[in-house]
Design a protein around this motif. Sequence first.
Motif, short mmCIF file in Angstrom:
data_model
loop_
_atom_site.label_atom_id
_atom_site.label_comp_id
_atom_site.label_asym_id
_atom_site.label_seq_id
_atom_site.Cartn_x
_atom_site.Cartn_y
_atom_site.Cartn_z
N ALA A 161 0.95 -1.35 -0.07
CA ALA A 161 0.05 0.21 0.08
C ALA A 161 0.75 1.32 -0.01
O ALA A 161 0.54 2.16 -0.79
N ALA A 162 1.99 1.21 0.85
CA ALA A 162 2.69 2.57 0.79
C ALA A 162 3.71 2.62 -0.38
O ALA A 162 3.89 3.74 -0.72
N GLU A 163 4.06 1.83 -1.09
CA GLU A 163 4.55 1.62 -2.44
C GLU A 163 3.56 2.01 -3.52
O GLU A 163 4.04 2.79 -4.21
N THR A 164 2.27 1.95 -3.49
CA THR A 164 1.52 2.24 -4.53
C THR A 164 0.66 3.45 -4.23
O THR A 164 0.35 4.28 -5.38
N ILE A 165 0.68 3.94 -3.14
CA ILE A 165 -0.27 4.98 -2.90
C ILE A 165 0.22 6.63 -3.59
O ILE A 165 -0.30 6.83 -4.27
N PRO A 166 1.51 6.44 -3.52
CA PRO A 166 2.22 7.69 -4.49
C PRO A 166 1.76 7.62 -6.00
O PRO A 166 1.99 8.66 -6.58
N LYS A 167 1.46 6.49 -6.40
CA LYS A 167 1.20 6.39 -7.92
C LYS A 167 -0.11 6.58 -8.27
O LYS A 167 -0.60 6.49 -9.55
N LEU A 168 -1.19 6.82 -7.28
CA LEU A 168 -2.48 7.02 -7.46
C LEU A 168 -2.42 8.20 -8.19
O LEU A 168 -1.94 9.24 -8.13
N LYS A 169 -3.79 8.30 -9.13
CA LYS A 169 -3.95 9.51 -9.69
C LYS A 169 -4.01 10.81 -8.95
O LYS A 169 -3.61 11.86 -9.55
N THR A 170 -4.81 10.60 -8.04
CA THR A 170 -5.20 11.76 -7.09
C THR A 170 -3.71 12.51 -6.78
O THR A 170 -3.55 13.60 -6.61
N ARG A 171 -2.71 11.56 -6.19
CA ARG A 171 -1.54 11.91 -5.87
C ARG A 171 -0.71 12.73 -7.02
O ARG A 171 -0.08 13.81 -6.63
N THR A 172 -0.73 11.94 -8.15
CA THR A 172 0.27 12.40 -9.22
C THR A 172 -0.21 13.88 -9.99
O THR A 172 0.23 14.36 -10.28
N GLN A 173 -1.63 13.90 -10.01
CA GLN A 173 -2.14 15.06 -10.47
C GLN A 173 -2.05 16.36 -9.49
O GLN A 173 -1.90 17.34 -9.84
N LYS A 174 -2.22 15.94 -8.23
CA LYS A 174 -1.98 17.16 -7.19
C LYS A 174 -0.43 17.71 -7.23
O LYS A 174 -0.13 18.77 -7.52
N MET A 175 0.42 16.72 -7.33
CA MET A 175 1.83 17.13 -7.18
C MET A 175 2.22 17.62 -8.55
O MET A 175 2.82 18.58 -8.74
N GLY A 176 2.19 16.62 -9.45
CA GLY A 176 2.71 16.78 -10.77
C GLY A 176 2.18 17.72 -11.69
O GLY A 176 2.68 18.52 -12.49
N GLY A 177 0.80 17.51 -11.77
CA GLY A 177 -0.16 18.35 -12.73
C GLY A 177 0.27 19.84 -12.44
O GLY A 177 0.48 20.56 -13.43
N SER A 178 0.05 20.44 -11.24
CA SER A 178 0.34 21.83 -10.91
C SER A 178 1.62 22.26 -11.39
O SER A 178 2.03 23.29 -12.13
N ASP A 179 3.05 21.71 -10.99
CA ASP A 179 4.15 21.92 -11.35
C ASP A 179 4.42 21.97 -13.01
O ASP A 179 4.96 22.90 -13.30
N GLN A 180 3.81 20.83 -13.62
CA GLN A 180 4.21 20.85 -14.90
C GLN A 180 3.68 22.21 -15.66
O GLN A 180 4.03 22.62 -16.52
N SER A 181 2.13 22.42 -15.26
CA SER A 181 1.55 23.46 -16.07
C SER A 181 2.30 24.92 -15.97
O SER A 181 2.26 25.52 -16.67
N LEU A 182 2.81 25.06 -14.50
CA LEU A 182 3.69 26.36 -14.39
C LEU A 182 4.84 26.03 -15.25
O LEU A 182 5.19 27.01 -15.91
N GLN A 183 5.66 25.03 -15.25
CA GLN A 183 6.83 25.05 -15.88
C GLN A 183 6.58 25.29 -17.23
O GLN A 183 7.38 25.80 -18.09
N GLN A 184 5.66 24.59 -18.02
CA GLN A 184 5.48 24.67 -19.34
C GLN A 184 5.23 25.98 -19.90
O GLN A 184 5.80 26.46 -20.71
N GLY A 185 4.06 26.68 -18.88
CA GLY A 185 3.77 27.96 -19.25
C GLY A 185 4.95 28.97 -19.36
O GLY A 185 5.13 29.71 -20.10
N GLU A 186 5.63 28.83 -18.26
CA GLU A 186 6.82 29.91 -18.08
C GLU A 186 8.00 29.47 -19.14
O GLU A 186 8.25 30.20 -19.90
N GLY A 187 8.47 28.38 -18.77
CA GLY A 187 9.53 27.75 -19.76
C GLY A 187 9.09 27.86 -21.28
O GLY A 187 10.11 28.24 -22.10
N GLY A 188 8.03 27.74 -21.83
CA GLY A 188 7.78 27.52 -23.01
C GLY A 188 7.67 29.14 -23.65
O GLY A 188 8.33 29.19 -24.83
N LYS A 189 7.27 29.85 -22.95
CA LYS A 189 7.30 31.37 -23.33
C LYS A 189 8.92 32.07 -23.29
O LYS A 189 9.42 32.48 -24.38
#
Length: 145
Positions: free
Chosen positions: A109-137
């Motif tokens: 359970a401890a190994e699998t929880i970080p891979k859940l969509k709810t976890r990856t979207q919260k962490m990765g989704g917001s960071d990626q959109s910020l990086q793509q927006g700023e970095g792309g421009k």
Amino acid sequence: MAAAASAVSPAEKERFICIYPAYLNNKKTIAEGRRIPIDKAVENPTSTEIQDVCAAVGFNVLLEKNKMYPREWNRDVQYRGRVRIQLKQDDGNPCLPQFPTRKSVMLYAAETIPKLKTRTQKMGGSDQSLQQGEGGKKGKGKKKK
């Protein structure tokens, strides 16, 4: 007493193992209830996340939302709940051969929880959109000049 305990089938709900979120929480010490190594533990897992990963692998799972871990001093909703999991069948054999013990279930359970969509979207989704927006421009501007 021993005879009474053995008379209850492992498939009964009372005989399911209990997993509290505190068991898997890397913010807790062993004295506060963590039961797995800190490097394998997860940051603030919830009972629903534990239920999701265990149900997905094929366990018979029961979520008890209003139960609290006795050593938990924080009464917030985030820290509430426990998950009951059927570890053994009527004959005493494990339900899933890859999980013979309570500890093996907690580590999975401890190994699998970080891979859940709810976890990856919260962490990765917001960071990626910020990086793509700023970095792309910035990147496009520099390349054109």
